[in-house]
Enzyme design. Structure first.
Site, mmCIF file in Angstrom:
data_model
loop_
_atom_site.group_PDB
_atom_site.id
_atom_site.type_symbol
_atom_site.label_atom_id
_atom_site.label_comp_id
_atom_site.label_asym_id
_atom_site.label_seq_id
_atom_site.Cartn_x
_atom_site.Cartn_y
_atom_site.Cartn_z
ATOM 1 C CG ASP A 19 -1.637 -1.283 1.454
ATOM 2 O OD1 ASP A 19 -2.446 -1.622 0.592
ATOM 3 O OD2 ASP A 19 -1.369 -1.964 2.462
ATOM 4 C CD GLU A 274 -1.488 -3.216 -7.306
ATOM 5 O OE1 GLU A 274 -1.564 -2.062 -7.706
ATOM 6 O OE2 GLU A 274 -2.441 -3.779 -6.745
HETATM 7 O O1 TRH Z 1 4.291 -6.117 0.593
HETATM 8 P P1 TRH Z 1 3.271 -6.635 -0.318
HETATM 9 O O2 TRH Z 1 2.727 -7.948 0.015
HETATM 10 O O3 TRH Z 1 2.153 -5.581 -0.386
HETATM 11 C C1 TRH Z 1 0.824 -5.612 -0.629
HETATM 12 C C2 TRH Z 1 -0.005 -5.606 0.573
HETATM 13 O O4 TRH Z 1 -0.199 -6.918 1.029
HETATM 14 C C3 TRH Z 1 -1.242 -4.874 0.308
HETATM 15 O O5 TRH Z 1 -2.180 -5.007 1.330
HETATM 16 C C4 TRH Z 1 -1.837 -5.244 -1.022
HETATM 17 O O6 TRH Z 1 -2.796 -4.312 -1.257
HETATM 18 C C5 TRH Z 1 -0.834 -5.137 -2.126
HETATM 19 O O7 TRH Z 1 0.288 -5.913 -1.825
HETATM 20 C C6 TRH Z 1 -1.405 -5.582 -3.436
HETATM 21 O O8 TRH Z 1 3.834 -6.729 -1.839
HETATM 22 P P2 TRH Z 1 4.187 -5.633 -2.929
HETATM 23 O O9 TRH Z 1 2.965 -5.007 -3.494
HETATM 24 O O10 TRH Z 1 5.056 -6.299 -3.875
HETATM 25 O O11 TRH Z 1 5.000 -4.521 -2.155
HETATM 26 C C7 TRH Z 1 6.285 -4.681 -1.695
HETATM 27 C C8 TRH Z 1 7.041 -3.372 -1.754
HETATM 28 O O12 TRH Z 1 8.261 -3.483 -1.043
HETATM 29 C C9 TRH Z 1 7.405 -2.953 -3.175
HETATM 30 O O13 TRH Z 1 7.260 -1.552 -3.305
HETATM 31 C C10 TRH Z 1 8.877 -3.324 -3.284
HETATM 32 C C11 TRH Z 1 9.329 -3.052 -1.895
HETATM 33 N N1 TRH Z 1 10.577 -3.698 -1.442
HETATM 34 C C12 TRH Z 1 11.685 -2.897 -1.200
HETATM 35 O O14 TRH Z 1 11.645 -1.693 -1.431
HETATM 36 N N2 TRH Z 1 12.814 -3.477 -0.725
HETATM 37 C C13 TRH Z 1 12.912 -4.801 -0.480
HETATM 38 O O15 TRH Z 1 13.982 -5.282 -0.046
HETATM 39 C C14 TRH Z 1 11.777 -5.608 -0.762
HETATM 40 C C15 TRH Z 1 11.850 -7.097 -0.523
HETATM 41 C C16 TRH Z 1 10.621 -5.029 -1.228
#
Ligand code: TRH
Length: 380
Positions: A19, A274
């Site tokens: 989010d 996402e």
């Molecule tokens: O963390 P997520 O599972 O996020 C979500 C939430 O569950 C939310 O409720 C839902 O609405 C959404 O997904 C669809 O997965 P996501 O979307 O991939 O987000 C992870 C973020 O973290 C992304 O911006 C990449 C970032 N990230 C980093 O910046 N550094 C890191 O080392 C890692 C592993 C990720």
């Protein structure tokens, strides 16, 4: 000359990082590339502080040209030009009243969740009146076709990716900064998925397989599975666990602006949610997608719809391998995982080519932030 407008992006954190991650990525791109005046209102600073170095979780901040404020509840606010309600978390009644009484109410868009399903083409930009004031909210639906709101993609992303890939030392430098040493012939994979009972089966498959695998597990991800597989002696950054052909390396959570380079340094990735799912597509690499698990199993329709688009034109064997590997991960089907991984791994070279074609195809559509700016300007 582009109008400099005042944007308020509202994000209520439900869980994890996505989010905050999506809202921040949009805010940053609007400020950075489109020179807009952007405030991000977020009710939980903790995930943002992980994604964006320098944000202090205890106080309002300015980061990379974006004002970051705690809210929207109890926040003092006067309407600007545009309000984005990220993931439809909702606006306080006081904000809606202020918007309705403004001489020119701001454009109001609800940024929806990403889906490849066919209905998204029709839902994008549909208006719905807010029941008390009649103000129009427009649904901005991210997606994979030109009839949708597109995907977040910074203007220089693909150029930076290609430059990185042309640099023979770039991946090793990223990995070594994370404390990871890669044995010869090893494939390096990022494991950023949800907790799943099947993960230890995948670790088994890697550990018992022929060619070495280095699995990078970001701190905070899949901790339960790691714990189970390692019998409590979990890897720490700089101190991996090696068993058979598998090196299980814990890596620090990197700032969001370094996340792409982490993907570019890997041979394959397990991504989720996402934002990481979209970044793996821009990375033009073989990846598996662990979709956000929903109680009613709605994620399976999303996965199927994505595969139908993504795998169009892919060689049949590689397409089957993607469906089988993703199926095993998303169904937590540990018994199917070893064979599914083998087929996926055998198809990696084909998948790399296909993923590059897919990224080029997506990049032919306008990116989400540019599309939003154009839509707002068309309403002025
Ligand atoms: O963390 P997520 O599972 O996020 C979500 C939430 O569950 C939310 O409720 C839902 O609405 C959404 O997904 C669809 O997965 P996501 O979307 O991939 O987000 C992870 C973020 O973290 C992304 O911006 C990449 C970032 N990230 C980093 O910046 N550094 C890191 O080392 C890692 C592993 C990720």
């Amino acid at each position: 000359m582009r109008a400099q407008l005042r944007w308020d992006i509202v994000c209520r954190v439900v869980d994890n990082y996505g989010d905050a991650g999506v809202a921040w990525r949009l805010a940053r791109q609007l400020a950075h590339e489109h020179r807009q005046r952007v405030t991000l209102w977020i009710d939980d600073f903790a995930p943002l502080a992980l994604l964006v170095p320098g944000i202090d979780p205890t106080r309002p901040a300015e980061a990379e040209g974006v004002q970051v404020r705690r809210g929207p509840a109890d926040a003092r606010w006067t309407p600007g030009d545009v309000v984005i309600d990220a993931f439809g978390g909702g606006l306080p009644a006081s904000w809606i009243d202020a918007m309705a009484s403004a001489a020119r109410p701001p454009a109001w868009a609800v940024l929806e969740y990403l889906s490849a399903e066919a209905w998204v083409d029709d839902a994008h930009l549909r208006a719905s009146p807010e029941p008390h004031t009649g103000l129009a909210r427009h649904y901005w639906c991210p997606g994979f076709t030109s009839a949708t709101g597109g995907l977040l993609r910074e203007g220089d992303l693909l150029e930076r990716r290609d430059r990185f890939r042309r640099d023979p030392g770039a991946a090793a430098a990223v990995l070594s900064a994370l404390g990871v040493t890669v044995p010869t012939r090893a494939r390096v994979g990022l494991v950023f998925c949800y907790p799943t009972a099947a993960l230890p089966d995948l670790f088994d498959a890697w550990s018992e397989g022929g060619d070495p695998v280095v699995a990078l597990v970001p701190q905070g991800a899949a901790e339960g599975a790691l714990d189970r597989w390692c019998g409590g002696a979990v890897p720490q950054p700089g101190a991996p666990v090696v068993r058979g052909a598998l090196t299980l390396a814990s890596i620090p959570f990197v700032p969001q602006r370094e996340f792409d380079a982490l993907l570019w340094s890997c041979d394959f990735a397990l991504v989720r949610g996402e934002d990481s799912f979209v970044r793996a597509q821009w990375a033009a690499m073989p990846f598996a997608w662990h979709a956000y698990p929903q109680d009613d199993g709605a994620q399976f329709a999303k996965i199927g719809a994505f595969h139908d688009r993504f795998l169009q034109g892919a060689p049949a064997e590689a397409a089957d391998a993607v469906r089988a590997f993703n199926g095993a991960i998303n169904r937590a089907d540990g018994t199917a995982l070893a064979a599914a991984w083998d087929a996926f791994d055998r198809s990696r070279a084909t998948l790399r080519i296909h993923a590059a074609q897919w990224a080029d195809h997506l990049a032919a559509h306008p990116d989400l932030a540019s599309g939003l700016v154009r839509w707002v300007e068309s309403r002025l």
